[in-house]
Design a protein around this motif. Structure first.
Motif, PDB file in Angstrom:
ATOM      1  N   GLN A  95     -31.262 -54.861 -39.682  1.00 25.12           N
ATOM      2  CA  GLN A  95     -30.140 -54.075 -40.866  1.00 25.12           C
ATOM      3  C   GLN A  95     -29.154 -53.272 -39.945  1.00 25.12           C
ATOM      4  OE1 GLN A  95     -30.618 -54.127 -44.164  1.00 25.12           O
ATOM      5  NE2 GLN A  95     -31.953 -55.520 -43.793  1.00 25.12           N
ATOM      6  N   LEU A  96     -28.893 -53.585 -38.909  1.00 24.62           N
ATOM      7  CA  LEU A  96     -27.794 -52.898 -38.117  1.00 24.62           C
ATOM      8  C   LEU A  96     -26.463 -53.372 -38.295  1.00 24.62           C
ATOM      9  CD1 LEU A  96     -27.923 -50.743 -35.570  1.00 24.62           C
ATOM     10  CD2 LEU A  96     -27.658 -52.598 -33.953  1.00 24.62           C
ATOM     11  N   ARG A  97     -25.454 -52.339 -38.794  1.00 29.09           N
ATOM     12  CA  ARG A  97     -24.275 -52.796 -39.243  1.00 29.09           C
ATOM     13  C   ARG A  97     -23.182 -51.829 -38.359  1.00 29.09           C
ATOM     14  NH1 ARG A  97     -26.663 -56.165 -41.101  1.00 29.09           N
ATOM     15  NH2 ARG A  97     -27.512 -56.513 -43.324  1.00 29.09           N
ATOM     16  N   LYS A  98     -22.062 -52.699 -38.158  1.00 29.77           N
ATOM     17  CA  LYS A  98     -20.990 -52.068 -37.196  1.00 29.77           C
ATOM     18  C   LYS A  98     -20.332 -51.169 -38.236  1.00 29.77           C
ATOM     19  CE  LYS A  98     -18.642 -54.711 -34.248  1.00 29.77           C
ATOM     20  NZ  LYS A  98     -17.921 -55.604 -33.834  1.00 29.77           N
ATOM     21  N   LYS A  99     -20.093 -49.990 -37.712  1.00 30.37           N
ATOM     22  CA  LYS A  99     -19.205 -48.955 -38.675  1.00 30.37           C
ATOM     23  C   LYS A  99     -17.782 -49.063 -38.332  1.00 30.37           C
ATOM     24  CE  LYS A  99     -20.772 -44.750 -38.332  1.00 30.37           C
ATOM     25  NZ  LYS A  99     -21.260 -43.441 -37.765  1.00 30.37           N
ATOM     26  N   ILE A 100     -16.989 -48.754 -39.413  1.00 28.97           N
ATOM     27  CA  ILE A 100     -15.691 -48.955 -39.244  1.00 28.97           C
ATOM     28  C   ILE A 100     -15.158 -47.615 -38.541  1.00 28.97           C
ATOM     29  CG2 ILE A 100     -13.466 -49.140 -40.746  1.00 28.97           C
ATOM     30  CD1 ILE A 100     -15.259 -51.593 -40.711  1.00 28.97           C
ATOM     31  N   SER A 101     -14.669 -47.826 -37.167  1.00 29.73           N
ATOM     32  CA  SER A 101     -14.061 -46.630 -36.595  1.00 29.73           C
ATOM     33  C   SER A 101     -13.074 -46.991 -35.543  1.00 29.73           C
ATOM     34  CB  SER A 101     -15.165 -45.944 -36.085  1.00 29.73           C
ATOM     35  OG  SER A 101     -15.701 -46.569 -35.040  1.00 29.73           O
ATOM     36  N   ALA A 102     -12.497 -46.203 -35.058  1.00 29.24           N
ATOM     37  CA  ALA A 102     -11.535 -46.251 -33.812  1.00 29.24           C
ATOM     38  C   ALA A 102     -12.321 -46.698 -32.818  1.00 29.24           C
ATOM     39  CB  ALA A 102     -10.625 -45.223 -33.591  1.00 29.24           C
ATOM     40  N   ALA A 103     -12.129 -48.039 -32.291  1.00 21.42           N
ATOM     41  CA  ALA A 103     -13.066 -48.484 -31.022  1.00 21.42           C
ATOM     42  C   ALA A 103     -12.601 -47.530 -29.856  1.00 21.42           C
ATOM     43  CB  ALA A 103     -12.987 -49.782 -30.867  1.00 21.42           C
ATOM     44  N   GLY A 104     -13.645 -47.071 -29.124  1.00 19.26           N
ATOM     45  CA  GLY A 104     -13.334 -46.313 -27.813  1.00 19.26           C
ATOM     46  C   GLY A 104     -13.188 -47.465 -26.878  1.00 19.26           C
ATOM     47  N   PHE A 105     -12.721 -47.176 -25.674  1.00 18.00           N
ATOM     48  CA  PHE A 105     -12.799 -48.086 -24.607  1.00 18.00           C
ATOM     49  C   PHE A 105     -12.856 -47.357 -23.118  1.00 18.00           C
ATOM     50  CE2 PHE A 105      -8.306 -46.862 -25.364  1.00 18.00           C
ATOM     51  CZ  PHE A 105      -7.744 -46.626 -24.234  1.00 18.00           C
ATOM     52  N   PRO A 123     -14.460 -52.814 -25.703  1.00 16.00           N
ATOM     53  CA  PRO A 123     -14.508 -51.671 -26.370  1.00 16.00           C
ATOM     54  C   PRO A 123     -16.005 -51.199 -26.888  1.00 16.00           C
ATOM     55  CG  PRO A 123     -13.303 -53.489 -27.215  1.00 16.00           C
ATOM     56  CD  PRO A 123     -13.888 -53.939 -25.952  1.00 16.00           C
ATOM     57  N   ILE A 124     -16.103 -49.950 -27.245  1.00 12.86           N
ATOM     58  CA  ILE A 124     -17.259 -49.385 -27.374  1.00 12.86           C
ATOM     59  C   ILE A 124     -17.501 -49.221 -28.912  1.00 12.86           C
ATOM     60  CG2 ILE A 124     -18.814 -47.110 -27.221  1.00 12.86           C
ATOM     61  CD1 ILE A 124     -17.135 -46.714 -24.385  1.00 12.86           C
ATOM     62  N   TYR A 125     -18.345 -49.842 -29.704  1.00 10.06           N
ATOM     63  CA  TYR A 125     -18.525 -49.893 -30.911  1.00 10.06           C
ATOM     64  C   TYR A 125     -19.697 -49.008 -31.448  1.00 10.06           C
ATOM     65  CZ  TYR A 125     -15.266 -54.049 -30.786  1.00 10.06           C
ATOM     66  OH  TYR A 125     -14.448 -54.943 -30.488  1.00 10.06           O
ATOM     67  N   GLU A 126     -19.491 -48.661 -32.496  1.00 12.89           N
ATOM     68  CA  GLU A 126     -20.407 -47.604 -33.295  1.00 12.89           C
ATOM     69  C   GLU A 126     -21.151 -48.497 -34.163  1.00 12.89           C
ATOM     70  OE1 GLU A 126     -19.270 -43.400 -34.192  1.00 12.89           O
ATOM     71  OE2 GLU A 126     -17.426 -44.533 -34.376  1.00 12.89           O
ATOM     72  N   TYR A 127     -22.591 -48.456 -34.292  1.00 12.39           N
ATOM     73  CA  TYR A 127     -23.517 -48.900 -35.162  1.00 12.39           C
ATOM     74  C   TYR A 127     -24.457 -48.140 -36.014  1.00 12.39           C
ATOM     75  CZ  TYR A 127     -22.421 -53.762 -33.263  1.00 12.39           C
ATOM     76  OH  TYR A 127     -21.812 -54.742 -32.613  1.00 12.39           O
ATOM     77  N   GLN A 128     -24.806 -48.531 -37.086  1.00 13.55           N
ATOM     78  CA  GLN A 128     -25.804 -47.856 -37.915  1.00 13.55           C
ATOM     79  C   GLN A 128     -26.520 -48.693 -38.606  1.00 13.55           C
ATOM     80  OE1 GLN A 128     -24.143 -44.716 -40.492  1.00 13.55           O
ATOM     81  NE2 GLN A 128     -26.198 -43.900 -40.994  1.00 13.55           N
TER      82      GLN A 128
END
Length: 88
Positions: A36-46, A2-7
């Motif tokens: 302070q990096l947090r994983k965003k709630i989103s549909a994980a890409g792959f 999976p590819i996760y988004e962070y902000q």
């Protein structure tokens, strides 16, 4: 994988990370280096990787492009209906 988004909550930097599902979430921002990096709630890409992910791998016989094959009968039916109106 999976590819996760962070902000980052400190500087607002956004990024994507290719990680295993079992990997721990990233916490350190590469931009400001704050934790302070947090994983965003989103549909994980792959990413589809390896053999078996191509259109032609799942077709039977000589049918390699099913979309093109379905367009041919439609063209034939239009031609036959068009000729019927000309003669009728």
């Amino acid at each position: 994988m999976p590819i996760y988004e962070y902000q980052c909550e400190a500087c607002g930097h956004q990024m994507e990370a290719l990680q295993r599902m079992s990997d721990a979430p990233l916490t350190s921002c590469p931009s400001c280096e704050q934790p302070q990096l947090r994983k965003k709630i989103s549909a994980a890409g792959f990413r589809l990787k390896g053999s078996g992910w191509y259109e032609t791998d799942f077709k039977a016989g000589n049918k390699k492009n099913l979309a093109g094959d379905t367009a041919k009968p439609a063209a034939k039916s239009e031609a036959s209906s068009g000729s019927a109106t000309e003669t009728g």
